[in-house]
Design a protein around this motif. Structure first.
Motif, PDB file in Angstrom:
ATOM      1  N   GLY A  91      12.633  11.349 -28.754  1.00  0.00           N
ATOM      2  CA  GLY A  91      13.095  11.026 -27.411  1.00  0.00           C
ATOM      3  C   GLY A  91      13.639   9.605 -27.361  1.00  0.00           C
ATOM      4  N   GLN A  92      13.725   9.081 -26.148  1.00  0.00           N
ATOM      5  CA  GLN A  92      14.297   7.745 -25.969  1.00  0.00           C
ATOM      6  C   GLN A  92      13.334   6.699 -26.533  1.00  0.00           C
ATOM      7  OE1 GLN A  92      15.024   8.133 -21.765  1.00  0.00           O
ATOM      8  NE2 GLN A  92      17.028   9.109 -22.102  1.00  0.00           N
ATOM      9  N   GLU A  93      13.793   6.048 -27.603  1.00  0.00           N
ATOM     10  CA  GLU A  93      12.932   5.195 -28.418  1.00  0.00           C
ATOM     11  C   GLU A  93      12.204   4.112 -27.609  1.00  0.00           C
ATOM     12  OE1 GLU A  93      15.050   3.752 -31.796  1.00  0.00           O
ATOM     13  OE2 GLU A  93      13.209   3.231 -32.864  1.00  0.00           O
TER      14      GLU A  93
ATOM     15  N   ASN B 145      14.693   8.684 -32.502  1.00  0.00           N
ATOM     16  CA  ASN B 145      15.441   8.452 -31.270  1.00  0.00           C
ATOM     17  C   ASN B 145      16.336   9.641 -30.903  1.00  0.00           C
ATOM     18  OD1 ASN B 145      16.234   6.821 -29.051  1.00  0.00           O
ATOM     19  ND2 ASN B 145      18.153   6.304 -30.107  1.00  0.00           N
ATOM     20  N   ALA B 146      16.334   9.976 -29.620  1.00  0.00           N
ATOM     21  CA  ALA B 146      17.252  10.984 -29.072  1.00  0.00           C
ATOM     22  C   ALA B 146      17.531  10.530 -27.651  1.00  0.00           C
ATOM     23  CB  ALA B 146      16.613  12.367 -29.088  1.00  0.00           C
ATOM     24  N   THR B 147      18.791  10.326 -27.326  1.00  0.00           N
ATOM     25  CA  THR B 147      19.106   9.645 -26.065  1.00  0.00           C
ATOM     26  C   THR B 147      19.156  10.565 -24.846  1.00  0.00           C
ATOM     27  OG1 THR B 147      21.441   9.926 -26.558  1.00  0.00           O
ATOM     28  CG2 THR B 147      20.427   7.840 -27.237  1.00  0.00           C
ATOM     29  N   GLU B 148      19.407  11.853 -25.079  1.00  0.00           N
ATOM     30  CA  GLU B 148      19.597  12.745 -23.922  1.00  0.00           C
ATOM     31  C   GLU B 148      18.321  13.531 -23.570  1.00  0.00           C
ATOM     32  OE1 GLU B 148      24.085  14.258 -23.866  1.00  0.00           O
ATOM     33  OE2 GLU B 148      23.144  14.477 -25.834  1.00  0.00           O
ATOM     34  N   ILE B 149      18.296  14.010 -22.326  1.00  0.00           N
ATOM     35  CA  ILE B 149      17.161  14.817 -21.858  1.00  0.00           C
ATOM     36  C   ILE B 149      17.700  16.104 -21.250  1.00  0.00           C
ATOM     37  CG2 ILE B 149      15.236  14.935 -20.207  1.00  0.00           C
ATOM     38  CD1 ILE B 149      15.051  11.866 -20.389  1.00  0.00           C
ATOM     39  N   ILE B 150      17.110  17.235 -21.656  1.00  0.00           N
ATOM     40  CA  ILE B 150      17.488  18.509 -21.021  1.00  0.00           C
ATOM     41  C   ILE B 150      16.591  18.704 -19.801  1.00  0.00           C
ATOM     42  CG2 ILE B 150      17.507  21.032 -21.297  1.00  0.00           C
ATOM     43  CD1 ILE B 150      18.410  20.602 -24.185  1.00  0.00           C
ATOM     44  N   GLU B 151      17.225  18.820 -18.631  1.00  0.00           N
ATOM     45  CA  GLU B 151      16.452  18.952 -17.392  1.00  0.00           C
ATOM     46  C   GLU B 151      16.062  20.412 -17.163  1.00  0.00           C
ATOM     47  OE1 GLU B 151      15.628  16.259 -15.881  1.00  0.00           O
ATOM     48  OE2 GLU B 151      17.078  14.793 -16.664  1.00  0.00           O
ATOM     49  N   MET B 152      15.014  20.614 -16.349  1.00  0.00           N
ATOM     50  CA  MET B 152      14.499  21.966 -16.084  1.00  0.00           C
ATOM     51  C   MET B 152      15.558  22.878 -15.457  1.00  0.00           C
ATOM     52  SD  MET B 152      11.485  21.833 -17.291  1.00  0.00           S
ATOM     53  CE  MET B 152      10.229  22.986 -16.723  1.00  0.00           C
TER      54      MET B 152
ATOM     55  N   MET C 268      10.068  13.805 -24.143  1.00  0.00           N
ATOM     56  CA  MET C 268      10.720  13.748 -22.833  1.00  0.00           C
ATOM     57  C   MET C 268      10.523  15.037 -22.023  1.00  0.00           C
ATOM     58  SD  MET C 268      11.669  10.922 -23.970  1.00  0.00           S
ATOM     59  CE  MET C 268      12.434  10.127 -22.568  1.00  0.00           C
ATOM     60  N   GLY C 269       9.797  16.021 -22.563  1.00  0.00           N
ATOM     61  CA  GLY C 269       9.700  17.334 -21.907  1.00  0.00           C
ATOM     62  C   GLY C 269       8.462  17.500 -21.053  1.00  0.00           C
ATOM     63  N   GLY C 270       8.637  18.103 -19.890  1.00  0.00           N
ATOM     64  CA  GLY C 270       7.502  18.423 -19.025  1.00  0.00           C
ATOM     65  C   GLY C 270       7.319  17.443 -17.886  1.00  0.00           C
ATOM     66  N   ASP C 271       6.494  17.840 -16.926  1.00  0.00           N
ATOM     67  CA  ASP C 271       6.279  17.039 -15.711  1.00  0.00           C
ATOM     68  C   ASP C 271       5.626  15.698 -16.017  1.00  0.00           C
ATOM     69  OD1 ASP C 271       7.059  19.429 -14.613  1.00  0.00           O
ATOM     70  OD2 ASP C 271       5.044  20.006 -13.956  1.00  0.00           O
ATOM     71  N   ASN C 272       4.821  15.625 -17.081  1.00  0.00           N
ATOM     72  CA  ASN C 272       4.056  14.410 -17.343  1.00  0.00           C
ATOM     73  C   ASN C 272       4.597  13.601 -18.526  1.00  0.00           C
ATOM     74  OD1 ASN C 272       2.234  15.195 -15.254  1.00  0.00           O
ATOM     75  ND2 ASN C 272       1.367  16.668 -16.700  1.00  0.00           N
ATOM     76  N   ALA C 273       5.862  13.825 -18.869  1.00  0.00           N
ATOM     77  CA  ALA C 273       6.476  13.067 -19.962  1.00  0.00           C
ATOM     78  C   ALA C 273       6.925  11.706 -19.444  1.00  0.00           C
ATOM     79  CB  ALA C 273       7.671  13.830 -20.514  1.00  0.00           C
ATOM     80  N   PRO C 274       6.900  10.653 -20.255  1.00  0.00           N
ATOM     81  CA  PRO C 274       6.459  10.658 -21.660  1.00  0.00           C
ATOM     82  C   PRO C 274       4.960  10.427 -21.837  1.00  0.00           C
ATOM     83  CG  PRO C 274       7.319   8.506 -21.092  1.00  0.00           C
ATOM     84  CD  PRO C 274       7.402   9.330 -19.835  1.00  0.00           C
ATOM     85  N   ALA C 275       4.231  10.153 -20.737  1.00  0.00           N
ATOM     86  CA  ALA C 275       2.824   9.766 -20.889  1.00  0.00           C
ATOM     87  C   ALA C 275       1.994  10.814 -21.645  1.00  0.00           C
ATOM     88  CB  ALA C 275       2.220   9.493 -19.511  1.00  0.00           C
ATOM     89  N   ALA C 276       2.059  12.084 -21.181  1.00  0.00           N
ATOM     90  CA  ALA C 276       1.197  13.111 -21.769  1.00  0.00           C
ATOM     91  C   ALA C 276       1.525  13.400 -23.245  1.00  0.00           C
ATOM     92  CB  ALA C 276       1.267  14.391 -20.940  1.00  0.00           C
ATOM     93  N   PRO C 277       2.810  13.590 -23.617  1.00  0.00           N
ATOM     94  CA  PRO C 277       3.089  13.840 -25.036  1.00  0.00           C
ATOM     95  C   PRO C 277       2.675  12.672 -25.932  1.00  0.00           C
ATOM     96  CG  PRO C 277       5.099  14.127 -23.697  1.00  0.00           C
ATOM     97  CD  PRO C 277       4.010  13.782 -22.761  1.00  0.00           C
ATOM     98  N   VAL C 278       2.905  11.450 -25.456  1.00  0.00           N
ATOM     99  CA  VAL C 278       2.554  10.284 -26.274  1.00  0.00           C
ATOM    100  C   VAL C 278       1.028  10.198 -26.437  1.00  0.00           C
ATOM    101  CG1 VAL C 278       2.543   7.759 -26.351  1.00  0.00           C
ATOM    102  CG2 VAL C 278       4.664   8.983 -25.769  1.00  0.00           C
TER     103      VAL C 278
ATOM    104  N   ARG D 153      23.884  23.648 -26.172  1.00  0.00           N
ATOM    105  CA  ARG D 153      25.184  23.513 -26.821  1.00  0.00           C
ATOM    106  C   ARG D 153      25.762  22.113 -26.655  1.00  0.00           C
ATOM    107  NH1 ARG D 153      29.043  27.503 -24.382  1.00  0.00           N
ATOM    108  NH2 ARG D 153      27.695  29.091 -25.301  1.00  0.00           N
ATOM    109  N   THR D 154      25.614  21.545 -25.437  1.00  0.00           N
ATOM    110  CA  THR D 154      26.312  20.280 -25.174  1.00  0.00           C
ATOM    111  C   THR D 154      25.462  19.031 -25.418  1.00  0.00           C
ATOM    112  OG1 THR D 154      25.727  20.389 -22.833  1.00  0.00           O
ATOM    113  CG2 THR D 154      27.854  21.343 -23.464  1.00  0.00           C
ATOM    114  N   LYS D 155      24.162  19.127 -25.205  1.00  0.00           N
ATOM    115  CA  LYS D 155      23.338  17.920 -25.360  1.00  0.00           C
ATOM    116  C   LYS D 155      22.802  17.808 -26.790  1.00  0.00           C
ATOM    117  CE  LYS D 155      22.145  16.843 -20.621  1.00  0.00           C
ATOM    118  NZ  LYS D 155      21.103  16.756 -19.580  1.00  0.00           N
ATOM    119  N   LYS D 156      23.706  17.462 -27.686  1.00  0.00           N
ATOM    120  CA  LYS D 156      23.369  17.405 -29.121  1.00  0.00           C
ATOM    121  C   LYS D 156      22.362  16.307 -29.421  1.00  0.00           C
ATOM    122  CE  LYS D 156      26.456  20.483 -30.521  1.00  0.00           C
ATOM    123  NZ  LYS D 156      25.940  21.862 -30.607  1.00  0.00           N
ATOM    124  N   ASP D 157      22.323  15.282 -28.559  1.00  0.00           N
ATOM    125  CA  ASP D 157      21.392  14.186 -28.821  1.00  0.00           C
ATOM    126  C   ASP D 157      20.190  14.235 -27.861  1.00  0.00           C
ATOM    127  OD1 ASP D 157      20.735  12.092 -30.558  1.00  0.00           O
ATOM    128  OD2 ASP D 157      21.276  10.611 -29.019  1.00  0.00           O
ATOM    129  N   SER D 158      19.838  15.446 -27.450  1.00  0.00           N
ATOM    130  CA  SER D 158      18.643  15.587 -26.605  1.00  0.00           C
ATOM    131  C   SER D 158      17.417  15.678 -27.501  1.00  0.00           C
ATOM    132  CB  SER D 158      18.757  16.850 -25.757  1.00  0.00           C
ATOM    133  OG  SER D 158      18.839  17.981 -26.600  1.00  0.00           O
TER     134      SER D 158
END
Lengths: 340, 340
Positions: free
Chosen positions: B41-43, B64-71, B12-22, B80-85
């Motif tokens: 990331g989001q399954e 699976n991880a449901t949350e995304i940390i934004e830039m 889920m990270g970066g400008d081109n996610a999820p296409a580029a990481p996958v 600390r708060t997004k434990k499921d990122s």
């Protein structure tokens, strides 16, 4: 007619002395008949060099100075002991109002020390910064400080910003120049301790147009007109500009020579390419003034040729004609009186 | 056969996610059948993206991880708060030895915070530095630290030098890599307070090949293999590299289009020129490892494409295969026992 502006040149400073400073002086006086250039250094050497040219002789004067400060010398010792060096003699002429400016391609350290100890600082300027113009996509920006004051404090950077704004507005002609501080992110809370302390002070300063932080990535794109930073950072930026431009050009040339097709292409494209590359060469923008002194001292690159010296002479003339130092003094005086 | 190396990717990270990481993961497993890639990331999103490709399915796993940390999020709060990122879940897998490495093109700040607080530091490493490879005329150099620890102290820089040497020797294959500290002159007495204090410590360090100061001008020429500096300076260098390369290329392209003759030349030369320029693009060298952690965390550029992700995966594999972390631990342990 007002008295001619007098610019003093260190005829013994730099890799190409005395040829480059002497020719630069000749080039300058041929273009303007209302200026005077003083060549400081070993009289016989300068005279021999000057005799190669025809020029209006009343516009060039030689002032004898027998000693030379070498690049490797310890700056403080050199300025203290070599009283009859071209640098000390030239700077004393500025101090004593016998010249409006002094230009040298010699030892940076000695120029910085001499500027502060001989010419002296304007009241309110604790650390005179070295401020070269650097090329950008759209024009030029002022990089201030690029090497004079490592480990400077926030209040010094604020003075840099003010002086840099005056310079860009009146020498380069940019109205209300955008001032930014070099940082590692654009958010206000980013940065090292120095930047974090300086940022709010710049933000509160109503005589400048502070636009916030600038990441170094944006400097070549022309992201700000006055780029404020501590000297270590500025020196890294200036020298990386130089090294990276050289490297990319050599890498590109190598690439152009890699195939027959590209070789033919390169032959056709080369004149235009050379012109472009020249426009991105920092040395065409004259020298770096040491701002905030009681007179102007300009450092040019150690390998300056006659063109850079000539450009630096015109830069000094513009500095005097635009009364930059008077404007700096006025602004700093207004502020110190407001503070009281 | 040893157990396969497992590399975890922030899908889920970066400008081109999820296409580029996958796609990067798919590219990697097609090239090596002895590795495993875990996409975090989001399954459903990852599954949809993966279904576009054919690949050896036993080599790619989704966690699976449901949350995304934004830039734009505050790094400490986000971790600390997004434990499921994807970032927190992926880093915990490294901490728990379920994966050898974690790669993300997401928020740099969150990667730095997560690396230190979740994966944790190797004993003896107080400040894990971010250390990208940068292109030079002859190859690559390691820039360490380029953004993790502003206002670092001399002892931190010494640890950077040691870890950087191990990395360059065993990952890049440079025997006895030359270590230099970024400075504003080459003489030992030059520099700001940090450099002046660090220089003699590096000089006395007998496990590295310290060659002295390097001015930034010499970095693109390949003046040293390991370029040690404080994070603010390193960040300025890295980003100026990027900005200046882009600007020069655009300026050169503009120049090539300025006359008809040069346009024809450009058309012939362009393929070779593009290849050259690509070789000077920092992003082709994979990501920047955060060195000195109990596991590997690699940050890739925010706009990373599949190729960069694939390169970063191979970089992680090489890191594991060459037992870099074990070598760092051994060296730091030997030294701390010698000190006692």
């Amino acid at each position: 007619m007002p008295e001619a502006i007098r610019v003093c040149i260190d005829a013994m400073g730099g890799d190409n002395a005395p040829a480059a400073p002497v020719q630069g002086a000749v080039d300058a006086v041929k273009l303007r008949n209302d200026i005077k250039v003083v060549l400081v250094g070993q009289e016989d050497v300068i005279q021999a060099e000057l005799s190669k040219y025809e020029y209006p002789s009343e516009q060039i004067e030689i002032v004898n100075a027998t000693e030379i400060i070498e690049m490797a010398e310890h700056p403080v010792n050199a300025i203290r002991t070599k009283k009859d060096s071209s640098m000390v003699v030239g700077m004393k002429m500025v101090r004593d109002r016998q010249a409006d400016a002094f230009i040298s391609a010699g030892s940076s350290g000695a120029i910085l020390v001499g500027g502060q100890t001989i010419v002296g600082r304007i009241k309110g300027v604790k650390r005179p910064p070295l401020a070269p113009l650097i090329p950008t996509e759209n024009g030029v920006s002022l990089l201030i400080d690029c090497g004079a004051n490592v480990d400077a404090r926030p209040e010094h950077l604020v003075t840099f910003a003010k002086m840099g704004s005056i310079y860009m507005e009146h020498i380069v002609g940019i109205k209300n120049p955008r001032v930014a501080i070099v940082n590692i992110g654009t958010e206000e809370e980013k940065g090292n301790n120095l930047v974090k302390e300086t940022y709010p002070m710049l933000k509160e300063c109503d005589t400048i147009n502070f636009v916030g932080s600038i990441e170094s990535r944006e400097i070549p794109h022309g992201g700000a007109d006055v780029i404020v930073c501590e000297a270590f950072t500025g020196n890294v930026i200036l020298k990386l500009y130089e090294g990276l431009s050289q490297t990319l050009i050599s890498v590109i040339k190598g690439g152009l020579m890699s195939t027959l097709k590209s070789k033919i292409g390169a032959a056709l494209a080369l004149p235009a390419l050379k012109k472009t590359i020249k426009s991105f060469d920092a040395s065409t923008y004259g020298g770096a003034p040491l701002l905030g002194l009681n007179g102007l001292v300009v450092k040019t690159h150690g390998n300056s040729k006659n063109t850079e010296i000539k450009n630096a002479i015109f830069q000094c003339i513009s500095f005097s004609e635009n009364r930059i130092n008077e404007k700096i003094k006025e602004q700093l005086a207004v502020e110190s009186s407001t503070e009281e």
